[in-house]
Scaffold this active site. Sequence first.
Site, PDB file in Angstrom:
ATOM      1  N   ASP A   1       1.218   5.231   1.350  1.00 60.61           N
ATOM      2  CA  ASP A   1       0.729   6.279   2.249  1.00 60.61           C
ATOM      3  C   ASP A   1       1.229   7.624   1.728  1.00 60.61           C
ATOM      4  O   ASP A   1       2.325   7.725   1.191  1.00 60.61           O
ATOM      5  CB  ASP A   1       1.269   6.049   3.671  1.00 60.61           C
ATOM      6  CG  ASP A   1       0.837   4.697   4.205  1.00 60.61           C
ATOM      7  OD1 ASP A   1      -0.372   4.422   4.207  1.00 60.61           O
ATOM      8  OD2 ASP A   1       1.716   3.905   4.591  1.00 60.61           O
TER       9      ASP A   1
ATOM     10  N   ASP B   1       0.837  -1.196   0.000  1.00 62.52           N
ATOM     11  CA  ASP B   1       0.000   0.000   0.000  1.00 62.52           C
ATOM     12  C   ASP B   1       0.876   1.252   0.000  1.00 62.52           C
ATOM     13  O   ASP B   1       2.076   1.168   0.243  1.00 62.52           O
ATOM     14  CB  ASP B   1      -0.985   0.015   1.182  1.00 62.52           C
ATOM     15  CG  ASP B   1      -0.284  -0.042   2.526  1.00 62.52           C
ATOM     16  OD1 ASP B   1      -0.948  -0.411   3.518  1.00 62.52           O
ATOM     17  OD2 ASP B   1       0.911   0.310   2.613  1.00 62.52           O
TER      18      ASP B   1
ATOM     19  N   ASP C   1       8.359   6.470  12.930  1.00 68.85           N
ATOM     20  CA  ASP C   1       8.946   5.485  13.841  1.00 68.85           C
ATOM     21  C   ASP C   1      10.407   5.155  13.547  1.00 68.85           C
ATOM     22  O   ASP C   1      11.274   5.337  14.401  1.00 68.85           O
ATOM     23  CB  ASP C   1       8.083   4.203  13.906  1.00 68.85           C
ATOM     24  CG  ASP C   1       7.703   3.631  12.552  1.00 68.85           C
ATOM     25  OD1 ASP C   1       8.156   4.171  11.526  1.00 68.85           O
ATOM     26  OD2 ASP C   1       6.971   2.624  12.509  1.00 68.85           O
TER      27      ASP C   1
HETATM   28  P1  ATP Z   1       3.576  -1.946   6.003  1.00 66.28           P
HETATM   29  O1  ATP Z   1       4.327  -2.322   4.787  1.00 66.28           O
HETATM   30  O2  ATP Z   1       3.442  -3.061   6.939  1.00 66.28           O
HETATM   31  O3  ATP Z   1       2.282  -1.225   5.734  1.00 66.28           O
HETATM   32  P2  ATP Z   1       4.398   0.639   6.912  1.00 66.28           P
HETATM   33  O4  ATP Z   1       5.732   1.150   7.323  1.00 66.28           O
HETATM   34  O5  ATP Z   1       3.790   1.272   5.705  1.00 66.28           O
HETATM   35  O6  ATP Z   1       4.537  -0.927   6.754  1.00 66.28           O
HETATM   36  P3  ATP Z   1       2.033   1.505   8.290  1.00 66.28           P
HETATM   37  O7  ATP Z   1       1.445   0.953   9.534  1.00 66.28           O
HETATM   38  O8  ATP Z   1       1.261   1.432   7.026  1.00 66.28           O
HETATM   39  O9  ATP Z   1       3.434   0.767   8.137  1.00 66.28           O
HETATM   40  O10 ATP Z   1       2.427   3.005   8.606  1.00 66.28           O
HETATM   41  C1  ATP Z   1       2.813   3.934   7.587  1.00 66.28           C
HETATM   42  C2  ATP Z   1       3.910   4.844   8.096  1.00 66.28           C
HETATM   43  O11 ATP Z   1       3.409   5.623   9.185  1.00 66.28           O
HETATM   44  C3  ATP Z   1       5.131   4.125   8.650  1.00 66.28           C
HETATM   45  O12 ATP Z   1       6.048   3.783   7.652  1.00 66.28           O
HETATM   46  C4  ATP Z   1       5.684   5.166   9.620  1.00 66.28           C
HETATM   47  O13 ATP Z   1       6.390   6.163   8.934  1.00 66.28           O
HETATM   48  C5  ATP Z   1       4.418   5.798  10.194  1.00 66.28           C
HETATM   49  N1  ATP Z   1       3.964   5.124  11.423  1.00 66.28           N
HETATM   50  C6  ATP Z   1       3.055   4.145  11.534  1.00 66.28           C
HETATM   51  N2  ATP Z   1       2.855   3.794  12.814  1.00 66.28           N
HETATM   52  C7  ATP Z   1       3.655   4.590  13.552  1.00 66.28           C
HETATM   53  C8  ATP Z   1       3.894   4.727  14.952  1.00 66.28           C
HETATM   54  N3  ATP Z   1       3.271   3.958  15.825  1.00 66.28           N
HETATM   55  N4  ATP Z   1       4.782   5.675  15.339  1.00 66.28           N
HETATM   56  C9  ATP Z   1       5.400   6.465  14.433  1.00 66.28           C
HETATM   57  N5  ATP Z   1       5.220   6.370  13.107  1.00 66.28           N
HETATM   58  C10 ATP Z   1       4.362   5.454  12.660  1.00 66.28           C
HETATM   59 MG    MG Z   2       1.803   1.013   4.968  1.00 68.67          MG
END
Ligand code: ATP
Ligand code: MG
Length: 455
Positions: free
Chosen positions: A78, A76, A157
């Site tokens: 963001d 996905d 994060d």
């Molecule tokens: P995935 O591939 O599993 O979706 P992701 O890194 O995109 O991994 P998401 O949960 O979709 O994870 O979150 C999108 C982004 O938002 C992360 O990459 C990070 O930058 C930020 N993020 C998400 N959760 C947190 C958190 N608890 N604290 C700080 N930043 C966060």
């Molecule tokens: Mg994501």
Amino acid sequence: MLKRLLQLTNLSEKLFDTAEGPHGAKVISAKNHGIRNSDISNGAIKIISQLHTAGYEAYLVGGGVRDLLLEGKPKDFDIATDATPEQIKTVFRNARIIGRRFRIVHVRFGREVIEVTTFRDSHKEAENNQEAEQSEHGVLLRDNVYGNIRTDAERRDFTINALYYNPENGELLEFSSGLEDLKARTLRIVGDPDKRYKEDPVRLLRAIRFAAKLGFTIEPATESPIKEHADYLSHIPAARLFEEVLKLFMSGSATATLNLLREYHCLQYLFPSTDFCMEKGREQDRNMVSSATTNTDIRIRQNKKVTPAFIYAAFLWPAMRASMRHQMKDQKLSTQEAMQRAAQGVVSQQLSYTAIPKRFLVPMREIWALQLRLPRRQGKRARALMEHPRFRAAYDFLLLREQSGEKVDGLGDWWTRFQQVTEDEQTKMVDELGKPTGPRRPRRKPKPKPSADAE
Ligand code: ATP
Ligand code: MG
């Protein structure tokens, strides 16, 4: 993995261009990072472009950018922008503001739903602000203070998740060491680890998730607080932990994740009974849990359906069996009653750690209940059981029990054969079992037909 990035950026070469980006960002131009816009979903590109046209900043950020650089296929995308949720809503007809703790906007583009978040800021200047509430443990209950791209990067994060990509000019922006860390396969938290874990303990689980999924090494300062502060997880509401459990175990790296959760003493805050059985249980109980994660990973690799109900059923099965043994031996209950009583106890304990929505709770309990029906195959029962909507899951569960060393008297093989043979052979298999034994359902008395002279 990383092939493209390594090819493009010979380590001896200078990685960053001289131009400074917005808010002092380091700029990496297209020729130095190798991201191709054709690997990005149309929806994400269009949304960014529409936000730009409306006069806002907008970037691809997070896992999408990380996976593009790793040559993984992003699942996905963001988007981060300086537009507030309300402003985003004025740009897109199909936009919905969701979340309270962390407000985001879901923008629908065809069948895709893209998350658009407003740049965040820290809470220092906003302590009395209702958009920045903290619990008594210092956990952020609300994280809705808006800022600019630099403050946003500081609130992300891990460094590898804090890279911003603008598909319109091909520039990648970074404020810390994300690209270097990606190349070195290192997971590094942004900012002070203790503070960042304390304000959101879910980051402890995210560290484990990314280390397991990407096979990255957790850098020492990011790693050392995990074990020490694993108990912070008890400050997180059960509903949010359930969301995290889904990501931990349903992304294709459940086995590696389970091992790391145990290693970092976090499993006890998610599945206490599973943790207990892994540490002190019998071999077959441990096998049951590890076979469940191995099977889930294999099914995901084969693009087969997986459901949290199955994983939960397996993780809680050792506790179920122990409780059933106790109910039957000490309380002298029948198997059926013992299972019901055990399920009540095991489920209610689990719910105080991670929520389980009803849509998974009901099938999980059905998988368990069917384990008592699978041995009773005589007469018409076997064929009727196969019509049960949860039969397939219950049968897979039976195989898992057998595989883990539980004695099931060749029942798994019987059912495997029963599903493969012709109807005539099925009848023979059932006949060979002999007359129905065990409890039968009491026949319902037929309702008396109204007699002709009834009023
Ligand atoms: P995935 O591939 O599993 O979706 P992701 O890194 O995109 O991994 P998401 O949960 O979709 O994870 O979150 C999108 C982004 O938002 C992360 O990459 C990070 O930058 C930020 N993020 C998400 N959760 C947190 C958190 N608890 N604290 C700080 N930043 C966060
Ligand atoms: Mg994501």
